[in-house]
Design a protein around this motif. Structure first.
Motif, PDB file in Angstrom:
ATOM      1  N   HIS A   1       0.840  -1.203   0.000  1.00 41.21           N
ATOM      2  CA  HIS A   1       0.000   0.000   0.000  1.00 41.21           C
ATOM      3  C   HIS A   1       0.874   1.252   0.000  1.00 41.21           C
ATOM      4  CE1 HIS A   1      -3.329   2.682   0.964  1.00 41.21           C
ATOM      5  NE2 HIS A   1      -2.570   3.194   1.913  1.00 41.21           N
TER       6      HIS A   1
ATOM      7  N   GLN B   1      -6.880  -5.483   4.321  1.00 40.16           N
ATOM      8  CA  GLN B   1      -7.162  -4.049   4.466  1.00 40.16           C
ATOM      9  C   GLN B   1      -6.084  -3.330   5.278  1.00 40.16           C
ATOM     10  OE1 GLN B   1     -11.091  -4.145   6.195  1.00 40.16           O
ATOM     11  NE2 GLN B   1     -12.116  -4.163   4.201  1.00 40.16           N
TER      12      GLN B   1
ATOM     13  N   SER C   1      -9.130   0.745   7.627  1.00 33.87           N
ATOM     14  CA  SER C   1      -8.048   1.264   6.795  1.00 33.87           C
ATOM     15  C   SER C   1      -7.072   2.019   7.687  1.00 33.87           C
ATOM     16  CB  SER C   1      -8.599   2.196   5.707  1.00 33.87           C
ATOM     17  OG  SER C   1      -9.283   3.275   6.300  1.00 33.87           O
TER      18      SER C   1
END
Lengths: 214, 278
Positions: free
Chosen positions: A8, B218, B256
């Motif tokens: 990410h 996530q 998140s």
């Protein structure tokens, strides 16, 4: 800027590192299972999820052929129907897909989307390739560390087969935005295609997406 | 009653259950029912553990499911302590101080079989004890490890209300422990017991593991940490783990990272307001 510690982070930092106005996402392939692992924006994530579910798109081809794919005009693209439709709907004009070999059963591809006509000059392409190799090396290191940690703690090895598989199904549901049935099908297909157990595929996916530094 | 008599009673009770209304139940569920009946409890739960995985086999009565949920949410409680330490753990929830003292003395006096193996130790799981106090009425919980061949393979948990024999089992703790060991030995010989795919309760547990995987993706954290996040969230909104799992798999609750808010540990949630619990 903080050191990236997860896929990410690498996706999020890509535009500033590369110095171009793009949106980035990273596809991860393990044992043939394609997972939309990380994205810098929701629009890029949606494009990659469509690509992963369809099994068809520039990143898929880039990983298959281990070569960079440049899409100079998304709207005029004749291939990859589902991906192209989604990319046009999101307002992307051009894109590139850069593969990176992790080693073992894993390959990644960095997808960069641009709303401008063509930001891909030679310098930008070289930077994108270098950045992708950096991400691939980070994934490789992460997997090696995870393997060493597991030898000490048994975090994954002690997980029963069905628990590991169901958890991997959950990760695929999240990354590819799909149902449990579709996620299970991806897992089954990867295991069957590569001749390995579903558990092996599941464990590898879990190890890769679980960053120890998050 | 000696051990041979207990085994004979177990066999008789199992046979009676086999000819009853649900003969198709798996062995673990039938053993759980038989042990619950023999020991005079109102509800029984049998959990099997493979290393870090704790799998609920059966919750016999909904009235006590709340206590099971609480253990899952908090990650502490009598069954978890019994498994971790391989000893019987007894706790009396909602009992008056006098009754609790009396029952605790009973447990100590009944501890001749496995010396030092039994304690009435609610202090070992303070959050569980505090939260369980909200449950109406007194409830006694007996968590008995199943130790065939000396290795703990799971826990037999028995529940009964305080108004049933004053919260006492119908048989001694020594007999309860022998029965749990015998049930464990029977399960070890049952090829289907540890094949989770054949168990009727597996779809429910599979959803917990899928939700754990979703949160793993996530937040990019290991599955064990993801499960802890689920439990903490259930605890935080005073709901069951299953309720949180449903919201995650229905995509109405997402987790998140938000590095700008150190007060939340960098983790934020997005809950669809239509599904928030009151």
């Amino acid at each position: 800027m903080a050191r990236p510690s997860s896929l990410h982070d690498y996706a999020t930092h890509a535009p500033s590192v590369l110095g171009i106005d793009v949106e980035a996402s990273i596809l991860l392939r393990q044992y043939g299972a394609d997972i939309s692992a990380a994205s810098s924006t929701p629009a890029a994530a949606r494009c990659d999820r469509v690509e992963a579910l369809a099994g068809d798109g520039p990143c898929i081809d880039a990983m298959d052929e281990l070569r960079v794919r440049v899409v100079t005009d998304v709207a005029a693209e004749q291939s990859w129907h589902a991906w192209r439709t989604q990319a046009v709907d999101e307002g992307f004009a051009t894109a590139i897909a850069v593969p990176g070999e992790v080693g073992g059963s894993a390959v990644i591809a960095l997808n960069l989307y641009s709303r401008d006509a063509s930001p891909w000059d030679a310098r930008a392409l070289a930077a994108a390739e270098s950045y992708t190799q950096l991400v691939a090396a980070a994934v490789r290191l992460h997997l090696e560390v995870a393997e060493l940690e597991d030898r000490a703690t048994g975090l994954y090895r002690t997980m029963s087969d069905e628990v590991a598989i169901q958890r991997a199904v959950g990760t695929i549901m999240a990354t590819n935005d799909c149902s449990a049935q579709e996620a299970a099908r991806i897992l089954d297909s990867a295991a069957a295609t590569r001749g390995v157990s579903r558990r092996e595929v599941a464990e590898t996916i879990l190890r890769t997406l679980a960053s120890e530094e998050s | 009653m000696d051990n041979a008599e207990i085994l004979a009673l177990l066999a008789q009770t199992l046979a009676r259950g086999q000819t009853g209304h649900q003969p198709e139940q798996p062995l673990a569920a039938r053993l759980c029912d038989a042990c619950t009946e023999i020991l005079g409890a109102q509800a029984g739960m049998m959990s099997l553990s493979s290393a870090s995985e704790r799998l609920t086999m059966r919750i016999a009565e909904p009235a006590f499911a709340q206590i099971e949920d609480l253990q899952a949410v908090l990650g502490e409680g009598p069954a978890l302590l019994a498994f971790a330490e391989g000893r019987t753990v007894v706790t009396h929830l909602g009992a008056t101080a006098d009754l609790s003292t009396e029952l605790t003395a009973d447990v100590a006096a009944d501890g001749a079989g496995r010396s030092g193996s039994r304690q009435a130790d609610a202090s070992a799981f303070p959050m569980f004890t505090a939260m369980a106090a909200a449950i109406e009425g007194a409830v006694s919980v007996y968590a008995v490890p199943m130790r065939p061949l000396g290795r703990v393979i799971g826990v037999l948990t028995l529940y009964l209300r305080g108004d049933v024999r004053g919260g006492r089992l119908a048989r001694s703790l020594e007999e309860a422990e022998f029965l749990a060991d015998a049930a464990g030995a029977a399960l070890l010989g049952d090829p289907d017991t540890f094949d989770v795919g054949t168990q009727p309760w597996w779809p429910q547990r599979a959803r917990v593991h899928q939700a754990t995987g979703v949160v793993t993706a996530q937040l990019g954290i290991p599955p064990a940490d993801a499960l802890a996040v689920l439990r903490a969230h259930a605890f935080g909104r005073a709901s069951s783990l299953e309720s949180v799992v449903d919201d995650i798999l229905d995509r109405t609750l997402t987790f998140s990272h938000d590095g700008t808010d150190p007060g939340t540990g960098g983790i934020v949630t997005d809950q669809d307001p239509r599904t928030e619990e009151p």
